[in-house]
Scaffold this motif. Structure first.
Motif, PDB file in Angstrom:
ATOM      1  N   ASP A   1      39.733   3.574  43.716  1.00 40.33           N
ATOM      2  CA  ASP A   1      39.007   3.776  44.970  1.00 40.33           C
ATOM      3  C   ASP A   1      39.889   4.255  46.127  1.00 40.33           C
ATOM      4  OD1 ASP A   1      40.396   1.464  45.598  1.00 40.33           O
ATOM      5  OD2 ASP A   1      38.624   0.212  45.892  1.00 40.33           O
ATOM      6  N   GLY A   2      41.193   4.341  45.909  1.00 41.78           N
ATOM      7  CA  GLY A   2      42.080   4.841  46.956  1.00 41.78           C
ATOM      8  C   GLY A   2      42.432   3.802  47.999  1.00 41.78           C
ATOM      9  N   VAL A   3      41.866   2.617  47.895  1.00 40.21           N
ATOM     10  CA  VAL A   3      42.158   1.540  48.839  1.00 40.21           C
ATOM     11  C   VAL A   3      43.294   0.705  48.255  1.00 40.21           C
ATOM     12  CG1 VAL A   3      41.219  -0.497  50.008  1.00 40.21           C
ATOM     13  CG2 VAL A   3      39.752   1.487  49.582  1.00 40.21           C
ATOM     14  N   ASN A   4      44.262   0.409  49.073  1.00 41.02           N
ATOM     15  CA  ASN A   4      45.411  -0.363  48.621  1.00 41.02           C
ATOM     16  C   ASN A   4      45.051  -1.853  48.609  1.00 41.02           C
ATOM     17  OD1 ASN A   4      47.877   0.091  47.567  1.00 41.02           O
ATOM     18  ND2 ASN A   4      48.919   0.450  49.520  1.00 41.02           N
ATOM     19  N   GLN A   5      44.694  -2.360  47.453  1.00 43.36           N
ATOM     20  CA  GLN A   5      44.330  -3.768  47.276  1.00 43.36           C
ATOM     21  C   GLN A   5      45.211  -4.327  46.167  1.00 43.36           C
ATOM     22  OE1 GLN A   5      40.043  -4.202  46.714  1.00 43.36           O
ATOM     23  NE2 GLN A   5      39.804  -2.117  47.462  1.00 43.36           N
ATOM     24  N   LEU A   6      46.474  -4.502  46.463  1.00 43.67           N
ATOM     25  CA  LEU A   6      47.455  -4.843  45.434  1.00 43.67           C
ATOM     26  C   LEU A   6      47.103  -6.104  44.657  1.00 43.67           C
ATOM     27  CD1 LEU A   6      50.774  -3.922  47.267  1.00 43.67           C
ATOM     28  CD2 LEU A   6      49.479  -2.590  45.599  1.00 43.67           C
ATOM     29  N   GLU A   7      46.625  -7.108  45.363  1.00 40.00           N
ATOM     30  CA  GLU A   7      46.283  -8.356  44.682  1.00 40.00           C
ATOM     31  C   GLU A   7      45.124  -8.160  43.703  1.00 40.00           C
ATOM     32  OE1 GLU A   7      45.263 -12.640  46.327  1.00 40.00           O
ATOM     33  OE2 GLU A   7      46.963 -11.737  47.402  1.00 40.00           O
ATOM     34  N   MET A   8      44.105  -7.454  44.134  1.00 39.65           N
ATOM     35  CA  MET A   8      42.949  -7.196  43.265  1.00 39.65           C
ATOM     36  C   MET A   8      43.339  -6.288  42.096  1.00 39.65           C
ATOM     37  SD  MET A   8      39.791  -6.875  45.949  1.00 39.65           S
ATOM     38  CE  MET A   8      38.538  -6.750  44.696  1.00 39.65           C
ATOM     39  N   GLU A   9      44.172  -5.287  42.372  1.00 35.58           N
ATOM     40  CA  GLU A   9      44.630  -4.388  41.317  1.00 35.58           C
ATOM     41  C   GLU A   9      45.458  -5.140  40.288  1.00 35.58           C
ATOM     42  OE1 GLU A   9      46.589  -1.066  43.200  1.00 35.58           O
ATOM     43  OE2 GLU A   9      44.766  -0.505  44.284  1.00 35.58           O
TER      44      GLU A   9
ATOM     45  N   GLU B   1      63.970  -7.589  36.293  1.00 33.16           N
ATOM     46  CA  GLU B   1      62.526  -7.563  36.454  1.00 33.16           C
ATOM     47  C   GLU B   1      61.847  -7.499  35.101  1.00 33.16           C
ATOM     48  OE1 GLU B   1      60.734  -4.948  39.292  1.00 33.16           O
ATOM     49  OE2 GLU B   1      62.625  -4.761  40.366  1.00 33.16           O
ATOM     50  N   LYS B   2      60.723  -8.188  35.007  1.00 37.48           N
ATOM     51  CA  LYS B   2      59.894  -8.113  33.808  1.00 37.48           C
ATOM     52  C   LYS B   2      58.727  -7.181  34.109  1.00 37.48           C
ATOM     53  CE  LYS B   2      60.011 -12.228  31.031  1.00 37.48           C
ATOM     54  NZ  LYS B   2      59.233 -13.383  30.630  1.00 37.48           N
ATOM     55  N   PHE B   3      58.467  -6.282  33.174  1.00 41.60           N
ATOM     56  CA  PHE B   3      57.338  -5.374  33.341  1.00 41.60           C
ATOM     57  C   PHE B   3      56.321  -5.668  32.245  1.00 41.60           C
ATOM     58  CE2 PHE B   3      60.789  -3.049  35.352  1.00 41.60           C
ATOM     59  CZ  PHE B   3      60.197  -2.702  36.552  1.00 41.60           C
ATOM     60  N   ASN B   4      55.090  -5.723  32.636  1.00 38.16           N
ATOM     61  CA  ASN B   4      54.017  -5.879  31.669  1.00 38.16           C
ATOM     62  C   ASN B   4      53.567  -4.513  31.207  1.00 38.16           C
ATOM     63  OD1 ASN B   4      53.824  -8.689  31.745  1.00 38.16           O
ATOM     64  ND2 ASN B   4      52.538  -8.621  33.578  1.00 38.16           N
ATOM     65  N   TYR B   5      53.031  -4.473  29.995  1.00 36.73           N
ATOM     66  CA  TYR B   5      52.574  -3.192  29.464  1.00 36.73           C
ATOM     67  C   TYR B   5      51.503  -2.566  30.344  1.00 36.73           C
ATOM     68  CZ  TYR B   5      48.016  -4.687  27.911  1.00 36.73           C
ATOM     69  OH  TYR B   5      46.722  -5.092  27.894  1.00 36.73           O
ATOM     70  N   THR B   6      50.698  -3.373  31.009  1.00 37.05           N
ATOM     71  CA  THR B   6      49.605  -2.826  31.813  1.00 37.05           C
ATOM     72  C   THR B   6      50.109  -2.050  33.021  1.00 37.05           C
ATOM     73  OG1 THR B   6      49.371  -4.931  32.953  1.00 37.05           O
ATOM     74  CG2 THR B   6      47.862  -4.519  31.142  1.00 37.05           C
ATOM     75  N   GLU B   7      51.317  -2.350  33.448  1.00 39.09           N
ATOM     76  CA  GLU B   7      51.853  -1.629  34.596  1.00 39.09           C
ATOM     77  C   GLU B   7      52.087  -0.163  34.263  1.00 39.09           C
ATOM     78  OE1 GLU B   7      55.185  -3.632  36.444  1.00 39.09           O
ATOM     79  OE2 GLU B   7      54.318  -5.560  35.913  1.00 39.09           O
ATOM     80  N   TRP B   8      52.139   0.143  32.995  1.00 36.60           N
ATOM     81  CA  TRP B   8      52.431   1.509  32.567  1.00 36.60           C
ATOM     82  C   TRP B   8      51.171   2.308  32.281  1.00 36.60           C
ATOM     83  CZ3 TRP B   8      57.254   2.618  33.549  1.00 36.60           C
ATOM     84  CH2 TRP B   8      58.186   1.609  33.535  1.00 36.60           C
ATOM     85  N   PHE B   9      50.037   1.644  32.164  1.00 35.47           N
ATOM     86  CA  PHE B   9      48.798   2.356  31.855  1.00 35.47           C
ATOM     87  C   PHE B   9      48.147   2.896  33.124  1.00 35.47           C
ATOM     88  CE2 PHE B   9      48.344  -0.469  27.947  1.00 35.47           C
ATOM     89  CZ  PHE B   9      48.838   0.495  27.106  1.00 35.47           C
ATOM     90  N   SER B  10      47.664   4.120  33.017  1.00 34.73           N
ATOM     91  CA  SER B  10      46.922   4.706  34.130  1.00 34.73           C
ATOM     92  C   SER B  10      45.487   4.186  34.086  1.00 34.73           C
ATOM     93  CB  SER B  10      46.923   6.227  34.004  1.00 34.73           C
ATOM     94  OG  SER B  10      46.134   6.631  32.896  1.00 34.73           O
ATOM     95  N   ALA B  11      44.754   4.454  35.151  1.00 32.91           N
ATOM     96  CA  ALA B  11      43.345   4.054  35.194  1.00 32.91           C
ATOM     97  C   ALA B  11      42.568   4.731  34.070  1.00 32.91           C
ATOM     98  CB  ALA B  11      42.751   4.402  36.549  1.00 32.91           C
ATOM     99  N   ASP B  12      42.897   6.001  33.776  1.00 33.73           N
ATOM    100  CA  ASP B  12      42.218   6.709  32.676  1.00 33.73           C
ATOM    101  C   ASP B  12      42.483   6.038  31.342  1.00 33.73           C
ATOM    102  OD1 ASP B  12      41.045   8.625  34.287  1.00 33.73           O
ATOM    103  OD2 ASP B  12      42.677  10.074  34.034  1.00 33.73           O
ATOM    104  N   GLU B  13      43.719   5.622  31.111  1.00 32.15           N
ATOM    105  CA  GLU B  13      44.058   4.956  29.852  1.00 32.15           C
ATOM    106  C   GLU B  13      43.353   3.607  29.736  1.00 32.15           C
ATOM    107  OE1 GLU B  13      48.536   6.533  28.858  1.00 32.15           O
ATOM    108  OE2 GLU B  13      48.280   5.178  30.573  1.00 32.15           O
ATOM    109  N   ILE B  14      43.309   2.879  30.829  1.00 36.19           N
ATOM    110  CA  ILE B  14      42.615   1.591  30.833  1.00 36.19           C
ATOM    111  C   ILE B  14      41.131   1.807  30.564  1.00 36.19           C
ATOM    112  CG2 ILE B  14      41.883  -0.310  32.335  1.00 36.19           C
ATOM    113  CD1 ILE B  14      44.712  -0.277  33.526  1.00 36.19           C
ATOM    114  N   ASN B  15      40.562   2.843  31.163  1.00 44.30           N
ATOM    115  CA  ASN B  15      39.152   3.159  30.936  1.00 44.30           C
ATOM    116  C   ASN B  15      38.908   3.517  29.463  1.00 44.30           C
ATOM    117  OD1 ASN B  15      36.429   3.596  31.765  1.00 44.30           O
ATOM    118  ND2 ASN B  15      36.840   5.796  31.742  1.00 44.30           N
ATOM    119  N   GLU B  16      39.821   4.283  28.874  1.00 41.41           N
ATOM    120  CA  GLU B  16      39.693   4.645  27.457  1.00 41.41           C
ATOM    121  C   GLU B  16      39.765   3.411  26.563  1.00 41.41           C
ATOM    122  OE1 GLU B  16      38.762   7.502  25.920  1.00 41.41           O
ATOM    123  OE2 GLU B  16      38.389   8.133  27.986  1.00 41.41           O
TER     124      GLU B  16
END
Length: 147
Positions: A93-101, A6-21
């Protein structure tokens, strides 16, 4: 047994708080550059009112044009980052929207790369511009107010 590669992108490791920062930091940098553009344009205007050669005037005009071209990308990036910040709710938002996420994280990665490239390009514009200003300053004699 077959190993799943599997290939993992760096963004998969960032939390929402980190992305916001990241986004807040990008916006802060871009708004600072927006102010810096105005300062540089004023500086160029100051130099262009001095007695300088046509070649030096052309160098100033080149610097001014580079800043103006850079400013077009700056405004685009500011808009993209603000929009990105407003869409962060997709992750929290707590809604599971995998494609949008996934799309949001992909956009974050693209913005990350765009910001890095923009900062490199802007640094180059400034370095070249300051080199031109420095050469003009060395050649231009200071005006004597006692005359």
């Amino acid at each position: 047994m077959k190993v799943k590669n599997e290939k993992f992108n760096y963004t998969e490791w960032f939390s929402a708080d980190e992305i916001n920062e990241h986004s807040k930091d990008w916006l802060s940098q871009l708004l600072f550059i927006k102010d810096e553009h105005q300062f540089l344009l004023n500086l160029i205007q100051t130099f262009s009112t001095k007695k300088i050669s046509k070649n030096q005037l052309n160098q100033l005009e080149d610097f001014k044009n580079a800043i103006n071209e850079n400013e077009i990308m700056l405004h685009s990036l500011i808009s993209q980052v603000k929009k990105h910040m407003n869409q962060l709710k997709i992750l929290v938002d707590g809604v599971n929207q995998l494609e949008m996420e996934h799309g949001y994280k992909k956009t974050h990665k693209e913005l990350f790369m765009s910001m890095n490239q923009y900062m490199l390009d802007y640094r180059t514009v400034k370095e070249r511009g300051f080199a031109k200003l420095t050469s003009i300053m060395k050649i231009t004699k200071p005006s004597n107010n006692n005359e």
